[in-house]
Design an enzyme around this catalytic site. Sequence first.
Site, PDB file in Angstrom:
ATOM      1  N   SER C  64       4.476  16.081  12.724  1.00 48.12           N
ATOM      2  CA  SER C  64       5.213  16.436  14.123  1.00 48.12           C
ATOM      3  C   SER C  64       5.844  17.916  14.210  1.00 48.12           C
ATOM      4  CB  SER C  64       6.374  15.376  14.012  1.00 48.12           C
ATOM      5  OG  SER C  64       6.066  14.216  14.435  1.00 48.12           O
ATOM      6  N   LYS C  67       4.308  19.851  16.653  1.00 40.71           N
ATOM      7  CA  LYS C  67       4.751  19.577  17.725  1.00 40.71           C
ATOM      8  C   LYS C  67       5.483  21.064  18.584  1.00 40.71           C
ATOM      9  CE  LYS C  67       5.819  14.532  18.308  1.00 40.71           C
ATOM     10  NZ  LYS C  67       5.115  13.890  17.137  1.00 40.71           N
ATOM     11  N   TYR C 190      -4.182  15.874  19.688  1.00 43.30           N
ATOM     12  CA  TYR C 190      -2.818  15.593  19.035  1.00 43.30           C
ATOM     13  C   TYR C 190      -3.002  15.074  17.408  1.00 43.30           C
ATOM     14  CZ  TYR C 190       1.520  12.840  18.634  1.00 43.30           C
ATOM     15  OH  TYR C 190       2.543  12.413  18.063  1.00 43.30           O
ATOM     16  N   TYR C 242      14.046  13.691  15.551  1.00 45.57           N
ATOM     17  CA  TYR C 242      13.941  12.369  16.287  1.00 45.57           C
ATOM     18  C   TYR C 242      15.462  11.933  16.445  1.00 45.57           C
ATOM     19  CZ  TYR C 242       9.604  12.805  13.578  1.00 45.57           C
ATOM     20  OH  TYR C 242       8.222  13.143  13.155  1.00 45.57           O
ATOM     21  N   VAL C 260       6.654  13.239   9.545  1.00 40.61           N
ATOM     22  CA  VAL C 260       6.799  12.208   8.746  1.00 40.61           C
ATOM     23  C   VAL C 260       6.104  12.556   7.253  1.00 40.61           C
ATOM     24  CG1 VAL C 260       7.139  10.375  10.491  1.00 40.61           C
ATOM     25  CG2 VAL C 260       4.871  11.109   9.673  1.00 40.61           C
TER      26      VAL C 260
END
Lengths: 306, 306, 306, 306
Positions: C64, C67, C190, C242, C260
Amino acid sequence: MKPSPELLNDVLDEVRPLIGQGRVASYIPALEEVPADKLGVAVCYNDGDIITAGDADEPFSIQSISKVLSLTLALQNYGPLEIWDRVGKEPSGQAFNSMIQLEMEHGIPRNPFINAGALVVCDLLQSRLSAPRQRMLEFVRDLSANPHIYYDKTVAKSEMDHSDRNAAIAYLMRSFGNFSNEVMPVLQTYFHYCALRMSCVDLAKAFNYLANKGLSLGAEKTIVSHTQSKQVNALLATCGLYDGAGEFAYRVGMPGKSGVGGGIVAVVPGEMSIAVWSPELDPSGNSLAGTAALELLAERIGRSIF
Amino acid sequence: MKPSPELLNDVLDEVRPLIGQGRVASYIPALEEVPADKLGVAVCYNDGDIITAGDADEPFSIQSISKVLSLTLALQNYGPLEIWDRVGKEPSGQAFNSMIQLEMEHGIPRNPFINAGALVVCDLLQSRLSAPRQRMLEFVRDLSANPHIYYDKTVAKSEMDHSDRNAAIAYLMRSFGNFSNEVMPVLQTYFHYCALRMSCVDLAKAFNYLANKGLSLGAEKTIVSHTQSKQVNALLATCGLYDGAGEFAYRVGMPGKSGVGGGIVAVVPGEMSIAVWSPELDPSGNSLAGTAALELLAERIGRSIF
Amino acid sequence: MKPSPELLNDVLDEVRPLIGQGRVASYIPALEEVPADKLGVAVCYNDGDIITAGDADEPFSIQSISKVLSLTLALQNYGPLEIWDRVGKEPSGQAFNSMIQLEMEHGIPRNPFINAGALVVCDLLQSRLSAPRQRMLEFVRDLSANPHIYYDKTVAKSEMDHSDRNAAIAYLMRSFGNFSNEVMPVLQTYFHYCALRMSCVDLAKAFNYLANKGLSLGAEKTIVSHTQSKQVNALLATCGLYDGAGEFAYRVGMPGKSGVGGGIVAVVPGEMSIAVWSPELDPSGNSLAGTAALELLAERIGRSIF
Amino acid sequence: MKPSPELLNDVLDEVRPLIGQGRVASYIPALEEVPADKLGVAVCYNDGDIITAGDADEPFSIQSISKVLSLTLALQNYGPLEIWDRVGKEPSGQAFNSMIQLEMEHGIPRNPFINAGALVVCDLLQSRLSAPRQRMLEFVRDLSANPHIYYDKTVAKSEMDHSDRNAAIAYLMRSFGNFSNEVMPVLQTYFHYCALRMSCVDLAKAFNYLANKGLSLGAEKTIVSHTQSKQVNALLATCGLYDGAGEFAYRVGMPGKSGVGGGIVAVVPGEMSIAVWSPELDPSGNSLAGTAALELLAERIGRSIF
């Protein structure tokens, strides 16, 4: 053909092994102390015949079964819109005391048989009856032809001592403008209703009006209109067993209402009212052996609304 | 006493003024174009008598009514646990296509009549039937004794072009391990079932097995067992009308299933199956005039399961 | 004063005992197999100095963290409204892949760092870049001055094999009109981004633009404007970890982004970028020892944005 | 370089046209009656310099800004675990008074700046302070060096008359065991805190400890430790502006706290505290022109934590 007491005894014997697989309600001591092996059933025919088995004459805490009685009092005292503008008629699809749905739906409870809905009904009664507790007592004593029905003060007080969540529900509805009275007096009324002690025989008699077009047992009085009795049965069929209404309809096939005291009443419209009692509950909060007894009885006597 | 065609005509005349107060489903063009003033009703007695009024012979898109038929096919091909471990039996208390509940309940849909549940049923059929679309066509043609029933390919294609939400639902269930096949072929099957074109007469005939202990019209075949027919009726009574099941039970008092094409089927167990059609929907997605027609009919013929 | 390699080694030694208390991500085999005892840190000063300790040169799956990179590419290719009309800037208050909020908020993801938001950003890139995967690779290789950065095809494929939930999220957004391309190609992009393998040194270098007014390491290129770099840092501070962003701000006091794979990047605006790596995660999905290392490092070097 | 009063006046002049685009809080009359065109700002430097413009000396209802002050009192009277076991540190991602999340998270509020969290903090103070209202008054008078700060009894009473939702929140937490005192006295304390009347100058002075390592203005007293001041700023940055914290961080780039009275305080750690006031609110409940003034001021003086 009416069931014999032997048939009822057989049904109880067949479901008795289930005792031990459920859990007696434990959120207040007065309920937790009830012996788990109590088991009773009473069938009340519209002609007045009553057939029983097991602990059918022993009173217990009717708890949420009272929600049908308070709705009935409201139907006697209010026009339909006065009631149904403030409480819905749909299954909740949620645990019986969830506040999530209540907030999302702006303080209008889904139906009169979840806690929020029953509190709105009690709020209605509080506004219009001069003595709502005394009135209920007269009402059920009359329906059951039993002047010895009373409120278990220990249960009512214990409920009041654990009333925070119901207070939260009532205040939330008040914040949405759907609660008129002070919260605490209405909770007192509500918990007294829940603390009614009635036996299976009392309950089967009391609920016979739903099997008999709205007429009291013996047909002497009109409790509600025939249409209203069908409407209440419809609400029971879709909303009467917390989040287990679908399963109950699937297995038993009768309108019914349960309470965490382990009682369940069921109705065969046009024919009979039934009450069972077994204190241990399933995960949805309905009597485990009681549901099984009704399922078996329905099959043996060949009755189902479906 | 059976209703006369005149009585049915009277019922339609009385509800016709409601047309204009609802809204025809508009999410796909093929549905939006249906004339809003269509109105029909067909009653099919267990002895085979059929009484109709209005546009009872004109086929329309049965949409979600097909969810009962696909569940029935699943009941014919799977044991109960194989089905009920994967889909529940409880009302949803939510809009018919909500994903919120589905996520909170770990991909197990509440019941087979919300979209998620019907998709699981189609996933089951996809796994075990060699040609699930052909099989359904044979099944309904046989039930309705009408070899001309077919899939409206325009509707099916249009649904597929607007399938994103249903795809999302299926993928979410797959992520929880509750969906076995590739998503798109199952959606194709599902949308074909929804795109069945049947008339009120076709539907009343097809659903007569639910009024007649699971036997096909004329009682030649066992479609499901008597117990299963009661169980399906129980599911219809608690979950058959989206988030309007409680209101439908309250007003009409029969198990039923609606579709966004404006059709509703209803069942009087032991006696008759009924189908109505009026394309305009109420806010819950059920035919507005159709519900009113069933309510009025139930009152006129004095039928209710409650 | 810049930290010495000894100070960084001390920090790693102090947090190393935490290894064993978290859980390595296990939803795909390629992540599960990473040795749990990997531990590294790299600090990249705006003047180009790089100080490291532990496994700082070993590439890992950035997951992530990508992102932020995809958002940065979007900022280079779209005007602000084109982005912020389709994805919000608020913390979600929910698990990173929840669909509940997404449905309640009509398909507009809360922020670009939850899965739904990152998928919207990838959908934007898919629409405007001719080769979005190749473009990202060039971008990070350039930022890190490391031509050997590549996509781990095993990880990307494995993610694609477990993509049902992300597919559900994308289809749900498509059903609300907030997703333009076919779902599967965007998921491929993605998952490739997530499957970038970079070391702590690569990451610390790559993210230095957020510490240095939007300028690339060495200040040769403008990656984003100074204002945009502050905005991205603001988003990281409120949404980067998160459902643990508040705790991270409380303990570490720097904008940051976790993955993660066990990596975390953090930014001290005006001074340095930091990357840590330890594969075991806390219940919120953030590197357990990595967070502790950043907390300790922040305290030792006396840095906090608060 | 410190801003001149002219610069502050310019900022107010530039945002003044926004007045008319927001809505003054109207849930109680005492707030609704405040003139919508009030506009003021005060900057308090750590060295004691205070620069103001507009209605900076006029007291107004600080409302939720008091939640930071009550948290600070709690930090002075309780150990960290005693506080953080009962209230979280994460953004809520929900409206400030939502009960949904509170129920799903078993009565533990997300953070001390939503109503539920502030009520828990007041419950803590009620348990340990002999006179929690008097104590707060002394505290803010001391912080602001203004002995004339007082509670607006009309506002406090009016809040108490509209306290149903906050009562519901408190009772719900009590039902989960996360509320120790009787509900009504804690609500009284809570609403008095909200009813504090302070000017921008009072607020800028009072909050200077968060800009100055926990020291009171003039550095004579330690209000909280340096670490705690950073922690409170972290909580403000992630949770201080209801469901607009991300947007505020993105636009303004400072930790801040708003109140529905139209006040906002913001902190530039190490340098200054700022207070603005404009009664009209944006849809998130934060001062519309106040936020714009802070955004503009941050840009003009070149300050941001990012």
